[in-house]
Design a protein around this motif. Structure first.
Motif, short mmCIF file in Angstrom:
data_model
loop_
_atom_site.label_atom_id
_atom_site.label_comp_id
_atom_site.label_asym_id
_atom_site.label_seq_id
_atom_site.Cartn_x
_atom_site.Cartn_y
_atom_site.Cartn_z
N SER A 198 -18.98 -5.54 -36.24
CA SER A 198 -18.10 -4.94 -35.24
C SER A 198 -16.69 -5.48 -35.43
CB SER A 198 -18.59 -5.25 -33.84
OG SER A 198 -18.61 -6.66 -33.66
N SER A 199 -15.74 -4.75 -34.93
CA SER A 199 -14.36 -5.20 -35.04
C SER A 199 -14.15 -6.36 -34.08
CB SER A 199 -13.39 -4.05 -34.72
OG SER A 199 -13.64 -3.61 -33.39
N PRO A 200 -13.19 -7.23 -34.39
CA PRO A 200 -12.96 -8.37 -33.49
C PRO A 200 -12.45 -7.87 -32.14
CG PRO A 200 -11.31 -8.29 -35.23
CD PRO A 200 -12.35 -7.24 -35.54
N PRO A 201 -12.77 -8.60 -31.08
CA PRO A 201 -12.31 -8.16 -29.75
C PRO A 201 -10.78 -8.16 -29.65
CG PRO A 201 -13.30 -10.35 -29.64
CD PRO A 201 -13.49 -9.83 -31.05
N GLU A 202 -10.31 -7.15 -28.97
CA GLU A 202 -8.86 -7.06 -28.81
C GLU A 202 -8.41 -7.97 -27.65
OE1 GLU A 202 -7.68 -3.06 -28.33
OE2 GLU A 202 -8.74 -2.37 -30.13
N VAL A 203 -7.23 -8.48 -27.79
CA VAL A 203 -6.72 -9.39 -26.77
C VAL A 203 -5.76 -8.69 -25.86
CG1 VAL A 203 -5.46 -11.52 -26.36
CG2 VAL A 203 -7.00 -11.32 -28.32
#
Length: 57
Positions: free
Chosen positions: A52-57
């Protein structure tokens, strides 16, 4: 002269037969190894989960 040429053809034919037989044996061994590797491969839990893509901040 003819006997000497016959010997060269026999040597050349025997050498070609050896080279072809070694190539066929190597091909069969590699193919057998590849089949064994594919058949023995069990999917790991990490293989089943898509990254999965890294979580957005």
């Amino acid at each position: 002269m003819v006997v000497r040429m016959l010997w060269w053809f026999l040597i050349l034919g025997a050498s070609a037969a050896v080279v072809v037989s070694v190539a066929v044996l190597l091909y069969a061994q590699v193919r057998r190894q590849m089949k064994k590797t594919v058949a023995g491969h069990k999917p790991q839990p990490d293989d089943l989960v898509e990254p999965s893509s890294p979580p957005e901040v």
